[in-house]
Write an enzyme that holds these catalytic residues in place. Structure first.
Site, PDB file in Angstrom:
ATOM      1  N   LYS A 249      49.270 -26.115 -26.659  1.00 23.50           N
ATOM      2  CA  LYS A 249      49.770 -25.063 -27.522  1.00 23.50           C
ATOM      3  C   LYS A 249      51.076 -24.483 -26.973  1.00 23.50           C
ATOM      4  O   LYS A 249      51.352 -24.589 -25.772  1.00 23.50           O
ATOM      5  CB  LYS A 249      48.748 -23.917 -27.599  1.00 23.50           C
ATOM      6  CG  LYS A 249      47.444 -24.254 -28.268  1.00 23.50           C
ATOM      7  CD  LYS A 249      46.504 -23.055 -28.212  1.00 23.50           C
ATOM      8  CE  LYS A 249      45.166 -23.352 -28.871  1.00 23.50           C
ATOM      9  NZ  LYS A 249      45.260 -23.471 -30.331  1.00 23.50           N
ATOM     10  N   ARG A 323      35.868 -28.505 -33.765  1.00 25.23           N
ATOM     11  CA  ARG A 323      35.016 -29.321 -34.632  1.00 25.23           C
ATOM     12  C   ARG A 323      34.287 -30.421 -33.844  1.00 25.23           C
ATOM     13  O   ARG A 323      33.207 -30.861 -34.251  1.00 25.23           O
ATOM     14  CB  ARG A 323      35.851 -29.903 -35.771  1.00 25.23           C
ATOM     15  CG  ARG A 323      36.932 -30.873 -35.347  1.00 25.23           C
ATOM     16  CD  ARG A 323      38.041 -31.005 -36.391  1.00 25.23           C
ATOM     17  NE  ARG A 323      38.855 -29.795 -36.467  1.00 25.23           N
ATOM     18  CZ  ARG A 323      39.861 -29.618 -37.327  1.00 25.23           C
ATOM     19  NH1 ARG A 323      40.156 -30.567 -38.188  1.00 25.23           N
ATOM     20  NH2 ARG A 323      40.550 -28.506 -37.326  1.00 25.23           N
TER      21      ARG A 323
END
Length: 469
Positions: A249, A323
């Site tokens: 990130k 996920r």
């Protein structure tokens, strides 16, 4: 995390708080006159007054259409606490009654509004003066509010903790302690070797590069009389720090990613509240705990692995890790008998783009159950908005070398994330996916929340259990 006692006991107070429109007590003439002006809209609240009978604080609930499920009363609760502290009063009495009043939400707002994560502050910032607020004749409402706010503040505390202190192993140990206090069943599968053997490759893929080993915590609540044919599973994403992994990130505000375990924190908080409220439905909570770090052991973009249900997953983006840790646990929850599943996760930035920072996304299968979950949010003061579980977008997750890709491209990211998760539960299971990426992290403060994490969804999850029971 707060220095506040709320009690129904009578006693000496230095300040009297009058809730305008919800107070039947006889007031001094000056106070009654100003209260009447505020009620007519001729003056604004809060208003502090001093008269020969003592000090008064006049407040009024703010009616706004978006403040649902008692939120206007929670906001008022924070206003009262702030007013008491501003007046430097050590004790205050709140005059509130009537069928239109919501004393439980009011006290929840006091306890939630007075929360501060200040245990790592030194000097005066680390110590605040204790105060007592008396709400006469509201003992039951106070007890219920203490349970609700305590559960949510537990979730907030965990999410506010720095990642050098809260990591998968310390989170699991804290969950053990909270489970013991609440009387919940507790199991943990800890470490990459044990998780591999038990069949949770997603947690291994994400967590194998972490400083602290990944873990799966299972919490169980068994009622004395369980509703037949119903078993609720709550599954929380618990990435205790998310760098993005190899797909790293940007550095700006990366510190907020200590809150990427907000879903697991909400599940833990909700399970302690469920144990207190005792609904007539069996509930199992799962905390999917890992760190997503880049190092020589980290998973790479391009890796392919086989999930618990046999499907092969291509890892296109290591920053779509939530996920992956949820997928196998959703499969496992159904294997263990879950008929209704709610997963909760700070999952996608796309949800913030779609709904902003203060509304959570809701997707899944089984419209009646989805309606129940949204109603639970509305009744709890937590806004959930249903987005389409749009099957045509499933093709965006296709990959030539695996059964499914872990990302679906630039657009519709919240929908494709839910479609990904839907691959790991059978169509027959009633399932709600909550993307809380916006409201869980409020480092600028919001309503009655101080700057930091909110514990969002704690109240909703417990309410879902109550509705099923």
């Amino acid at each position: 995390m707060h220095d506040l006692i709320v009690t129904a006991d009578l006693g000496k107070s230095e300040l009297t708080v009058v809730v305008i429109g919800h107070c039947a007590a006889k007031l001094p003439r000056l106070v009654a006159a100003q209260a009447a002006r505020i009620a007519k809209g001729e003056a604004s609240a809060p208003l502090s007054l001093v008269c020969e009978d003592g000090r008064y604080l006049l407040v009024k609930p703010d009616e706004k259409p978006w403040l649902v499920g008692g939120e206007n009363w929670r906001v008022l609760g924070k206003e009262i606490v702030d007013g008491v502290r501003a007046a430097k009063a050590s004790a205050a009495s709140v005059l509130v009654n009537g069928t239109a009043a919501n004393p439980q939400a009011l006290v929840e707002g006091m306890l939630l509004g007075d929360y501060r994560y200040n245990v790592l502050r030194s000097g005066k910032e680390g110590k605040r003066t204790g105060i007592t607020i008396r709400v006469p004749k509201q003992k039951a409402a106070i007890e219920a509010a203490i349970a609700v706010a305590g559960a949510q503040n537990l979730a907030r505390e965990l999410a506010d903790m720095p990642p050098n202190l809260l990591h998968p192993q310390s989170f699991a140990e804290r969950a053990r302690k909270e489970a013991r206090k609440a009387g919940l069943g507790f199991k943990v599968i800890s470490g990459t070797r044990a998780l591999t053997k038990a069949g949770f490759p997603g947690l291994v893929q994400v967590g194998m590069a972490g400083m602290s080993e990944p873990a799966l915590v299972e919490l169980s609540y068994t009622p004395k009389r369980a509703a037949k044919g119903k078993h609720l599973a709550l599954v929380g994403k618990g990435i205790t720090f998310d760098t993005g992994g190899i797909s790293i990130k940007p550095s700006a505000a990366m510190w907020e990613m200590k809150g990427d375990m907000g879903g697991a924190a909400a599940v833990l908080g909700a399970m302690t509240l469920i144990a207190e409220q005792r609904p007539d439905v069996a509930v199992t909570g799962y905390l999917c705990l890992a760190e997503n770090m880049p190092d020589s052991m980290a998973q790479r973009p391009g890796d392919i692995y086989q999930a618990r249900n046999g499907k092969f997953i291509h890892v296109d983006n290591t920053d779509a890790e939530g996920r992956l840790v949820l997928a196998d646990v959703l499969t496992y929850a159904v294997e263990q008998g879950a008929t209704h599943v709610v997963d909760v996760a700070t999952l996608t930035g796309a949800c913030l783009v779609a709904l902003g920072e203060r509304i959570a996304g809701l997707l899944g299968r089984g419209q009646t159950f989805l309606d129940q979950v949204r109603a639970a949010g509305q009744e709890s003061g937590e806004e959930l908005w249903q987005l389409p579980f749009y099957g045509e977008y499933r093709s965006l997750l296709d990959h030539p070398h695996a059964d499914i890709n872990n990302v679906g491209g630039r657009y519709g990211g919240t929908i494709t994330a839910a479609l990904f998760l839907g691959e790991f539960l059978p169509d027959t299971v009633k399932w709600a996916h909550l993307d809380i990426a916006g409201p869980a992290i409020q480092t600028g403060g919001w309503r009655y929340y101080s700057k930091g994490m909110t514990g969002f969804a704690t109240r909703t999850l417990a309410r879902v259990a109550a509705k099923l029971g």
